[in-house]
Motif scaffolding. Structure first.
Motif, PDB file in Angstrom:
ATOM      1  N   LEU A 158       2.735 -17.656   6.312  1.00  0.00           N
ATOM      2  CA  LEU A 158       3.344 -16.484   5.676  1.00  0.00           C
ATOM      3  C   LEU A 158       2.751 -16.250   4.296  1.00  0.00           C
ATOM      4  N   ASP A 159       2.492 -17.322   3.555  1.00  0.00           N
ATOM      5  CA  ASP A 159       1.865 -17.177   2.241  1.00  0.00           C
ATOM      6  C   ASP A 159       0.489 -16.533   2.370  1.00  0.00           C
ATOM      7  N   SER A 160      -0.268 -16.957   3.369  1.00  0.00           N
ATOM      8  CA  SER A 160      -1.599 -16.386   3.588  1.00  0.00           C
ATOM      9  C   SER A 160      -1.514 -14.905   3.934  1.00  0.00           C
ATOM     10  N   LEU A 161      -0.546 -14.555   4.792  1.00  0.00           N
ATOM     11  CA  LEU A 161      -0.394 -13.158   5.197  1.00  0.00           C
ATOM     12  C   LEU A 161       0.040 -12.301   4.019  1.00  0.00           C
ATOM     13  N   ARG A 162       0.915 -12.837   3.183  1.00  0.00           N
ATOM     14  CA  ARG A 162       1.338 -12.098   2.002  1.00  0.00           C
ATOM     15  C   ARG A 162       0.150 -11.832   1.081  1.00  0.00           C
ATOM     16  N   SER A 163      -0.723 -12.819   0.937  1.00  0.00           N
ATOM     17  CA  SER A 163      -1.897 -12.641   0.068  1.00  0.00           C
ATOM     18  C   SER A 163      -2.850 -11.581   0.612  1.00  0.00           C
ATOM     19  N   GLU A 164      -2.769 -11.323   1.927  1.00  0.00           N
ATOM     20  CA  GLU A 164      -3.586 -10.275   2.536  1.00  0.00           C
ATOM     21  C   GLU A 164      -2.964  -8.889   2.373  1.00  0.00           C
ATOM     22  N   GLY A 165      -1.734  -8.843   1.848  1.00  0.00           N
ATOM     23  CA  GLY A 165      -1.073  -7.563   1.637  1.00  0.00           C
ATOM     24  C   GLY A 165      -0.210  -7.095   2.791  1.00  0.00           C
ATOM     25  N   ASN A 180      25.959   1.425   9.202  1.00  0.00           N
ATOM     26  CA  ASN A 180      25.792   2.007   7.866  1.00  0.00           C
ATOM     27  C   ASN A 180      24.951   1.124   6.933  1.00  0.00           C
ATOM     28  N   LEU A 181      23.795   0.736   7.429  1.00  0.00           N
ATOM     29  CA  LEU A 181      22.888  -0.105   6.649  1.00  0.00           C
ATOM     30  C   LEU A 181      21.863   0.763   5.931  1.00  0.00           C
ATOM     31  N   ASP A 182      21.739   0.565   4.624  1.00  0.00           N
ATOM     32  CA  ASP A 182      20.691   1.188   3.818  1.00  0.00           C
ATOM     33  C   ASP A 182      19.773   0.078   3.329  1.00  0.00           C
ATOM     34  N   LEU A 183      18.474   0.251   3.588  1.00  0.00           N
ATOM     35  CA  LEU A 183      17.530  -0.820   3.292  1.00  0.00           C
ATOM     36  C   LEU A 183      16.188  -0.216   2.911  1.00  0.00           C
ATOM     37  N   THR A 184      15.544  -0.794   1.905  1.00  0.00           N
ATOM     38  CA  THR A 184      14.207  -0.370   1.510  1.00  0.00           C
ATOM     39  C   THR A 184      13.323  -1.603   1.386  1.00  0.00           C
ATOM     40  N   VAL A 185      12.206  -1.584   2.093  1.00  0.00           N
ATOM     41  CA  VAL A 185      11.229  -2.664   2.037  1.00  0.00           C
ATOM     42  C   VAL A 185       9.937  -2.093   1.469  1.00  0.00           C
ATOM     43  N   GLU A 186       9.541  -2.601   0.313  1.00  0.00           N
ATOM     44  CA  GLU A 186       8.340  -2.091  -0.353  1.00  0.00           C
ATOM     45  C   GLU A 186       7.083  -2.628   0.329  1.00  0.00           C
ATOM     46  N   ALA A 187       6.016  -1.824   0.292  1.00  0.00           N
ATOM     47  CA  ALA A 187       4.744  -2.242   0.868  1.00  0.00           C
ATOM     48  C   ALA A 187       4.244  -3.507   0.178  1.00  0.00           C
ATOM     49  N   GLY A 188       3.796  -4.483   0.976  1.00  0.00           N
ATOM     50  CA  GLY A 188       3.243  -5.710   0.443  1.00  0.00           C
ATOM     51  C   GLY A 188       4.262  -6.730   0.010  1.00  0.00           C
ATOM     52  N   SER A 189       5.546  -6.450   0.222  1.00  0.00           N
ATOM     53  CA  SER A 189       6.596  -7.370  -0.220  1.00  0.00           C
ATOM     54  C   SER A 189       7.028  -8.298   0.911  1.00  0.00           C
ATOM     55  N   VAL A 190       7.861  -9.284   0.530  1.00  0.00           N
ATOM     56  CA  VAL A 190       8.456 -10.199   1.504  1.00  0.00           C
ATOM     57  C   VAL A 190       9.965 -10.034   1.411  1.00  0.00           C
ATOM     58  N   PHE A 191      10.585  -9.648   2.521  1.00  0.00           N
ATOM     59  CA  PHE A 191      12.004  -9.302   2.544  1.00  0.00           C
ATOM     60  C   PHE A 191      12.717 -10.187   3.554  1.00  0.00           C
TER      61      PHE A 191
END
Length: 241
Positions: free
Chosen positions: A176-183, A19-30
């Motif tokens: 990971l920082d570099s990948l995040r900056s790429e979106g 019963n897991l509810d989860l939302t990961v927004e585009a371009g975010s780090v979760f």
């Protein structure tokens, strides 16, 4: 980008996550966090299509992918660097990377490989070395690089820093920082609570397959009870260290 609704997964009759509810927004780090056996790896591998969903749904860009095979999810833009790396030990760095890019057109391979080498220069130095002869840190870089060869829009990394030396951990988090900056959207599992809360925007804490807390990383850092009960950081947080 990613939604889990009433999600449950497991192995045969054993339910690992319920019963897991989860939302990961585009371009975010979760960050997916919690003690050993909480169901974090099962969740990651189920999203990738390697563990059976027993209840609920998995949506990617609004499309229901709950029952799609793993290879189709890779084509849609989902890739995973699994716990334990799971490299091909008798293949070289380049050969492992080539396998990671099987879903992409052949003409993209060289450019994608160079991108990985730019991100992890150590891998360029080890291009012809067998994966099984590499250090744990180099293998972790290779596991992440192999996933990146698929040019994912959602990259999932299970246990970013487990068993690695501090210098190598710094290299991985710099990547990971570099990948995040790429979106690129990042969903990762991490035992190093302090490091995870530095880079993540949102956090979900699991225990015994159940959600015990969800919210922003900032709220997690400001919650001594959460840190003490599930993440083991209250003592260092209150000391200011």
């Amino acid at each position: 980008m990613l939604q889990l609704k009433g999600f449950a997964c497991g192995y045969g009759e054993f339910t690992a996550v319920d019963n897991l509810d989860l939302t990961v927004e585009a371009g975010s780090v979760f960050a997916l966090m919690g003690p050993n056996g909480a169901g974090k790896s099962s969740t990651i591998m189920s999203i990738a299509g390697h563990v059976q969903v027993s209840q609920g749904s998995v949506l990617f860009d609004g499309e229901d992918i709950t029952h799609l095979p793993a290879r189709q999810r890779v084509h849609m833009g989902i890739a995973v660097a699994p716990e334990g790396r799971r490299l091909f030990p008798d293949l070289t760095t380049v050969e492992n990377l080539t396998i990671g890019g099987y879903s992409r057109p052949k003409e993209e391979e060289k450019g994608n490989r160079e991108r990985v080498f730019d991100l992890f220069p150590r891998l360029a130095e080890r291009a012809d070395q067998f994966a099984g002869k590499m250090s744990g840190g180099e293998q972790q870089m290779l596991a992440i690089g192999r996933a990146l060869m698929a040019k994912p829009r959602l990259l999932m990394i299970d246990e970013v820093s487990l068993g690695l030396m501090p210098k190598v951990i710094d290299m991985c988090y710099s990547a990971l920082d570099s990948l995040r900056s790429e979106g690129i959207t990042l969903l990762f599992v991490e035992q190093n609570t302090a490091r995870a809360l530095e880079v993540a925007e949102d956090v979900c804490v699991l225990e015994s397959g159940k959600t015990v807390w969800k919210g922003s990383a900032a709220d997690a850092k400001a919650n001594p009870k959460l840190l003490d009960a599930f993440l083991g950081l209250a003592e260092t947080t209150t000391d200011g260290n």
